[in-house]
Design a protein around this motif. Sequence first.
Motif, mmCIF file in Angstrom:
data_model
loop_
_atom_site.group_PDB
_atom_site.id
_atom_site.type_symbol
_atom_site.label_atom_id
_atom_site.label_comp_id
_atom_site.label_asym_id
_atom_site.label_seq_id
_atom_site.Cartn_x
_atom_site.Cartn_y
_atom_site.Cartn_z
ATOM 1 N N VAL A 157 2.452 -2.525 -20.650
ATOM 2 C CA VAL A 157 3.178 -3.378 -19.707
ATOM 3 C C VAL A 157 3.804 -2.473 -18.659
ATOM 4 O O VAL A 157 4.406 -1.450 -18.983
ATOM 5 N N THR A 158 3.621 -2.863 -17.391
ATOM 6 C CA THR A 158 4.219 -2.132 -16.282
ATOM 7 C C THR A 158 5.093 -3.070 -15.459
ATOM 8 O O THR A 158 4.929 -4.292 -15.498
ATOM 9 N N SER A 159 5.997 -2.475 -14.714
ATOM 10 C CA SER A 159 6.738 -3.195 -13.681
ATOM 11 C C SER A 159 7.186 -2.161 -12.656
ATOM 12 O O SER A 159 7.819 -1.169 -13.004
ATOM 13 N N PHE A 160 6.822 -2.397 -11.427
ATOM 14 C CA PHE A 160 7.137 -1.475 -10.344
ATOM 15 C C PHE A 160 8.270 -2.063 -9.511
ATOM 16 O O PHE A 160 8.059 -2.971 -8.715
ATOM 17 N N ARG A 161 9.477 -1.556 -9.749
ATOM 18 C CA ARG A 161 10.694 -1.991 -9.045
ATOM 19 C C ARG A 161 10.928 -3.498 -9.184
ATOM 20 O O ARG A 161 11.525 -4.123 -8.330
ATOM 21 N N GLY A 162 10.460 -4.092 -10.271
ATOM 22 C CA GLY A 162 10.594 -5.527 -10.452
ATOM 23 C C GLY A 162 11.729 -5.933 -11.368
ATOM 24 O O GLY A 162 12.185 -7.064 -11.321
ATOM 25 N N ILE A 163 12.180 -5.021 -12.229
ATOM 26 C CA ILE A 163 13.249 -5.326 -13.173
ATOM 27 C C ILE A 163 14.481 -4.555 -12.735
ATOM 28 O O ILE A 163 14.460 -3.337 -12.658
ATOM 29 N N TRP A 164 15.538 -5.311 -12.431
ATOM 30 C CA TRP A 164 16.752 -4.665 -11.927
ATOM 31 C C TRP A 164 17.950 -5.492 -12.312
ATOM 32 O O TRP A 164 17.881 -6.253 -13.282
ATOM 33 N N GLY A 165 19.031 -5.379 -11.598
ATOM 34 C CA GLY A 165 20.319 -5.951 -11.983
ATOM 35 C C GLY A 165 20.314 -7.408 -12.375
ATOM 36 O O GLY A 165 21.038 -7.815 -13.270
ATOM 37 N N THR A 166 19.474 -8.224 -11.754
ATOM 38 C CA THR A 166 19.473 -9.653 -12.063
ATOM 39 C C THR A 166 18.496 -10.020 -13.163
ATOM 40 O O THR A 166 18.447 -11.170 -13.579
ATOM 41 N N THR A 167 17.735 -9.059 -13.647
ATOM 42 C CA THR A 167 16.672 -9.387 -14.605
ATOM 43 C C THR A 167 16.621 -8.470 -15.822
ATOM 44 O O THR A 167 15.530 -8.226 -16.348
ATOM 45 N N VAL A 170 12.145 1.825 -10.891
ATOM 46 C CA VAL A 170 13.291 1.077 -10.378
ATOM 47 C C VAL A 170 13.586 1.508 -8.953
ATOM 48 O O VAL A 170 13.119 2.551 -8.489
ATOM 49 N N TRP A 171 14.384 0.703 -8.261
ATOM 50 C CA TRP A 171 14.869 1.077 -6.932
ATOM 51 C C TRP A 171 15.914 2.172 -7.120
ATOM 52 O O TRP A 171 16.821 2.043 -7.939
ATOM 53 N N GLY A 172 15.795 3.258 -6.390
ATOM 54 C CA GLY A 172 16.804 4.299 -6.453
ATOM 55 C C GLY A 172 16.718 5.117 -7.731
ATOM 56 O O GLY A 172 15.655 5.313 -8.304
ATOM 57 N N ASP A 210 -8.028 -1.491 -22.395
ATOM 58 C CA ASP A 210 -6.597 -1.791 -22.466
ATOM 59 C C ASP A 210 -6.319 -3.178 -21.896
ATOM 60 O O ASP A 210 -6.934 -3.597 -20.919
ATOM 61 N N ARG A 211 -5.398 -3.884 -22.527
ATOM 62 C CA ARG A 211 -4.877 -5.149 -22.004
ATOM 63 C C ARG A 211 -3.543 -4.829 -21.356
ATOM 64 O O ARG A 211 -2.610 -4.381 -22.025
ATOM 65 N N VAL A 212 -3.453 -5.043 -20.041
ATOM 66 C CA VAL A 212 -2.295 -4.623 -19.253
ATOM 67 C C VAL A 212 -1.630 -5.837 -18.619
ATOM 68 O O VAL A 212 -2.303 -6.691 -18.046
ATOM 69 N N LEU A 213 -0.306 -5.864 -18.688
ATOM 70 C CA LEU A 213 0.490 -6.877 -17.995
ATOM 71 C C LEU A 213 1.350 -6.177 -16.969
ATOM 72 O O LEU A 213 2.044 -5.210 -17.288
ATOM 73 N N ASP A 214 1.321 -6.667 -15.723
ATOM 74 C CA ASP A 214 2.224 -6.171 -14.685
ATOM 75 C C ASP A 214 3.262 -7.258 -14.409
ATOM 76 O O ASP A 214 2.918 -8.351 -13.964
ATOM 77 N N VAL A 215 4.520 -6.945 -14.678
ATOM 78 C CA VAL A 215 5.638 -7.877 -14.500
ATOM 79 C C VAL A 215 6.197 -7.694 -13.101
ATOM 80 O O VAL A 215 6.448 -6.575 -12.672
ATOM 81 N N ALA A 216 6.406 -8.798 -12.406
ATOM 82 C CA ALA A 216 6.798 -8.793 -10.995
ATOM 83 C C ALA A 216 5.654 -8.168 -10.190
ATOM 84 O O ALA A 216 5.846 -7.248 -9.401
ATOM 85 N N CYS A 217 4.463 -8.707 -10.389
ATOM 86 C CA CYS A 217 3.230 -8.104 -9.874
ATOM 87 C C CYS A 217 3.048 -8.236 -8.369
ATOM 88 O O CYS A 217 2.137 -7.620 -7.812
ATOM 89 N N GLY A 218 3.888 -9.010 -7.700
ATOM 90 C CA GLY A 218 3.751 -9.141 -6.257
ATOM 91 C C GLY A 218 2.371 -9.619 -5.865
ATOM 92 O O GLY A 218 1.821 -10.544 -6.458
ATOM 93 N N PRO A 241 0.800 -1.231 0.000
ATOM 94 C CA PRO A 241 0.000 0.000 0.000
ATOM 95 C C PRO A 241 0.835 1.286 0.000
ATOM 96 O O PRO A 241 0.376 2.315 -0.489
ATOM 97 N N ALA A 242 2.054 1.227 0.501
ATOM 98 C CA ALA A 242 2.918 2.406 0.489
ATOM 99 C C ALA A 242 3.242 2.845 -0.936
ATOM 100 O O ALA A 242 3.594 4.000 -1.164
ATOM 101 N N ALA A 243 3.123 1.951 -1.908
ATOM 102 C CA ALA A 243 3.414 2.262 -3.306
ATOM 103 C C ALA A 243 2.172 2.661 -4.092
ATOM 104 O O ALA A 243 2.261 2.916 -5.293
ATOM 105 N N CYS A 244 1.042 2.757 -3.453
ATOM 106 C CA CYS A 244 -0.222 3.014 -4.142
ATOM 107 C C CYS A 244 -0.161 4.275 -5.009
ATOM 108 O O CYS A 244 -0.589 4.254 -6.166
#
Length: 154
Positions: free
Chosen positions: A113-123, A144-146, A50-58, A31-34
């Motif tokens: 397509v969205t991703s909230f802090r889900g794609i980073w150094g390992t992905t 992204v983080w940071g 719209d057809r939406v995909l959330d990657v790393a959807c938690g 909820p802090a990311a709402c």
Amino acid sequence: MTQPGTEPAQWTTVDRGWGRRAADFAALGEPAACREYVFLHHRLGIDAGDRVLDVACGSGLAIELGRLRGAACSGIDASPRLIAVARDRNPDSDIRAGDMNALPWDPASFDVVTSFRGIWGTTPDAVSEIYRVLRPGGRVGLTVWGHIKMSPGA
């Protein structure tokens, strides 16, 4: 000790971290990311049809918010425990446990397509998969983080 070649795929280990406290993450962390989710959805113009995909959807809060805008939403995450919460929140959405580096949808399946802090150094290879499943002229929103310039692969 595991035999060589029998180790689990790297993406499956995510559940040991985020998934371990899935209910806490869903109730207290996400909820802090709402505001971030709502802002990016607005910026991308997500709307009915719209057809939406959330990657790393938690645990699926961004999917829930996209659905409130009228979109048909799907999601993927590496944590089966977070996916269970996301599916409970969004019973009519296509939400799957899986590897973001090998998305299980056909090419050009999504308008956004969205991703909230889900794609980073390992992905970083996940970005190629995002573009594969995005329709021509589709929209992408990533956070992204940071700082973005400090994020590997930016």
